[in-house]
Write a protein that holds these residues in place. Structure first.
Motif, short mmCIF file in Angstrom:
data_model
loop_
_atom_site.label_atom_id
_atom_site.label_comp_id
_atom_site.label_asym_id
_atom_site.label_seq_id
_atom_site.Cartn_x
_atom_site.Cartn_y
_atom_site.Cartn_z
N GLY A 165 0.82 -1.19 0.00
CA GLY A 165 0.00 0.00 0.00
C GLY A 165 0.86 1.25 0.00
N LEU A 166 0.20 2.37 0.09
CA LEU A 166 0.84 3.69 0.04
C LEU A 166 0.96 4.23 1.46
N ARG A 167 2.16 4.71 1.80
CA ARG A 167 2.34 5.29 3.14
C ARG A 167 1.92 6.76 3.12
N VAL A 168 1.00 7.10 3.98
CA VAL A 168 0.54 8.48 4.10
C VAL A 168 0.71 8.93 5.55
N GLU A 169 0.92 10.21 5.72
CA GLU A 169 1.13 10.75 7.06
C GLU A 169 0.30 12.00 7.26
N GLY A 170 0.23 12.45 8.50
CA GLY A 170 -0.53 13.66 8.80
C GLY A 170 -2.03 13.41 8.83
N ALA A 171 -2.79 14.41 8.45
CA ALA A 171 -4.25 14.33 8.55
C ALA A 171 -4.84 13.29 7.62
N ASP A 172 -4.12 12.94 6.55
CA ASP A 172 -4.65 11.97 5.59
C ASP A 172 -4.46 10.52 6.03
N ALA A 173 -3.66 10.30 7.06
CA ALA A 173 -3.35 8.94 7.48
C ALA A 173 -4.45 8.39 8.38
N PRO A 174 -4.95 7.19 8.07
CA PRO A 174 -5.93 6.58 8.98
C PRO A 174 -5.29 6.24 10.31
N TRP A 175 -6.04 6.33 11.41
CA TRP A 175 -5.45 6.12 12.73
C TRP A 175 -4.98 4.68 12.92
N HIS A 176 -5.59 3.73 12.20
CA HIS A 176 -5.29 2.32 12.44
C HIS A 176 -4.12 1.81 11.60
N SER A 177 -3.67 2.59 10.62
CA SER A 177 -2.55 2.15 9.79
C SER A 177 -2.02 3.33 8.99
N PRO A 178 -0.69 3.41 8.82
CA PRO A 178 -0.15 4.48 7.97
C PRO A 178 -0.20 4.14 6.48
N TYR A 179 -0.75 2.96 6.13
CA TYR A 179 -0.74 2.51 4.75
C TYR A 179 -2.17 2.45 4.20
N VAL A 180 -2.34 2.96 2.99
CA VAL A 180 -3.61 2.86 2.28
C VAL A 180 -3.47 1.75 1.25
N GLU A 181 -4.25 0.69 1.39
CA GLU A 181 -4.15 -0.48 0.52
C GLU A 181 -5.45 -0.71 -0.22
N LYS A 182 -5.33 -1.43 -1.34
CA LYS A 182 -6.50 -1.83 -2.11
C LYS A 182 -6.20 -3.16 -2.79
N PRO A 183 -7.21 -3.98 -3.04
CA PRO A 183 -6.98 -5.24 -3.77
C PRO A 183 -6.74 -4.97 -5.25
N TRP A 184 -5.98 -5.88 -5.87
CA TRP A 184 -5.58 -5.71 -7.26
C TRP A 184 -5.83 -6.97 -8.07
N VAL A 185 -6.32 -6.77 -9.29
CA VAL A 185 -6.59 -7.85 -10.24
C VAL A 185 -5.76 -7.59 -11.49
#
Length: 432
Positions: free
Chosen positions: A261-281
């Motif tokens: 996933g993508l590492r995001v920080e600051g206000a855009d980062a979810p509290w439960h993980s610094p990574y934004v992930e999605k499934p891929w086909v």
């Protein structure tokens, strides 16, 4: 001149050896015009300096990295890191001018200064402090993606030279569109792919990602879709494939982002993980050769047309097939891995063994519908949570980092192997 720690004597020996390399090479003709004795002389000087460079970094990599990143408060990507190292530690890695001179030469006429980058990056990635910090830096959104994000959020479409990105029905549809060269990979393709992956991960309206090859204009496959022909060997022979901007950025950038996933920080980062992930086909039309086959190993679901095939011919080409050596056995076991990677065995989608690498094999005329059905199945929060846990179990970050540390040097050495230069030179001559 910056010196790490109390290593003044070690640093002095290294810089003297580096200066001797410059003097030796300046007195010799171009690499392809050297006699065997002159080649030995050049290699001996380089190897003396490289041995000292490796020894110095084995002892002081953390101190060097700490200085370059201001105590790990600056997130430098690998290109920025080697550039900063060249400025702060002259002689440790090649500077921008030297690399620019090399870039204008065919692979056979280069001195192999990128090997020094490989020595440096191996030491950094080996470090339990610097290595994870560098991996996280490479998982951040690129500046190019951040610039293009407003346009993509507004229009849902971004057209790039090598990749077309479209958001439709919650799906980020990445189409590799190097139609004249069978989606062969080069520095530009890696840049476009990472930009597209970043945008897909940053867009809150995207729930699933799809990668597929577009229709070709290449005479042999005109009007047909093709997934990927792998690394552009013509570009490799001409010296236009780089260690940092292609071979390492590809693995540590967009392919690793597909996994972690993508590492995001600051206000855009979810509290439960610094990574934004999605499934891929991924959907394979025609073939997935080399880098194309490597890509399939990180997707959550892979479909292939029944007349498609997969192969990893890197050993025949003389190079290492990315992270496939790390991932392939997990799917197919050690024996088939060796047949494919070491012997160049081709796996046809219709073969039973293909089901170890491909989830669905369908008639080419039915592939479009099968892709849409798979995208619907992967659109769910439970899918996202479970793929995260699967990836943590199957590919621990520390194991990946250890592989990439050694890969950084071994692939650099392979780029300048005599067998590689001979093979890609012959390929380039046939393609001219």
């Amino acid at each position: 001149m910056a010196v790490a720690g109390d290593a003044t004597q070690e640093w002095s020996a290294l810089t003297e050896a580096a200066e001797q390399v410059d003097k030796t090479l300046a007195a010799l003709p171009e690499p392809t015009r050297r006699t065997p004795q002159q080649r030995d002389e050049a290699e001996a000087a380089k190897n003396r300096a490289r041995a000292l460079r490796a020894r110095y970094l084995d002892a002081h990599a953390d101190t060097v990295y700490d200085r370059l990143t201001a105590g790990c408060t600056r997130a430098l990507r690998i290109d920025e890191l080697v550039e900063a190292a060249a400025t702060a530690y002259p002689g440790l890695v090649p500077d921008a001018d030297r690399l620019a001179q090399e870039r204008g030469r065919p692979q056979a006429d280069k001195e192999g200064h990128e090997i020094d980058q490989g020595i440096f990056l191996r030491a950094v990635l080996r470090s339990p402090t610097a290595g994870p910090h560098l991996l996280d830096a490479m998982l951040r959104p690129t500046a190019r993606a951040e610039r293009l994000l407003p346009e993509f959020l507004r229009t849902g479409v971004v057209e790039m030279e090598a990749v077309r990105l479209e958001r439709r029905d919650g799906v980020a549809r990445l189409t590799m569109c190097r139609h004249d060269r069978l989606n062969a990979e080069d520095n530009q393709q890696v840049d476009d792919m990472e930009t597209a992956v970043d945008l897909a991960l940053l867009d809150p309206d995207v729930r699933v990602g799809l990668l597929r090859g577009g229709e070709m204009s290449h005479p042999r496959y005109r009007g047909k879709r093709v997934f990927s022909a792998g690394i552009n060997l013509k570009n490799l022979g001409s010296g236009d494939i780089s260690l940092v901007d292609f071979l390492l950025r590809r693995e540590l950038g967009y392919i690793h982002k597909l996994v972690r996933g993508l590492r995001v920080e600051g206000a855009d980062a979810p509290w439960h993980s610094p990574y934004v992930e999605k499934p891929w086909v991924a959907a394979v039309d025609g073939f997935a050769i080399g880098g194309g086959a490597q890509l399939l190993l990180v997707f959550d679901h892979v479909l292939a047309a029944s007349d498609a095939y997969l192969s990893l011919p890197a050993a025949k080409e003389g190079i290492i097939p990315g992270v496939a050596n790390f991932r392939f056995s997990r799917y197919v076991g050690p024996r088939l891995s060796r047949q494919v990677i070491l012997e160049g065995r081709r796996i046809w989608a219709a073969e039973p063994e293909a089901r170890l690498l491909v989830d669905e094999v369908v008639d080419p005329q039915e592939l479009d519908d099968a892709v849409e059905r798979s995208l619907a199945r992967f659109d769910g929060e439970a899918v996202l949570a479970n793929r995260r846990m699967l990836n943590l179990a199957e590919e621990p970050a520390e194991a990946f980092r250890a592989y990439m540390a050694e890969f950084a040097l071994q692939q650099a050495l392979r780029l300048y192997g005599e067998d590689v230069i001979h093979k890609v030179g012959k390929f380039a001559a046939r393609s001219a």
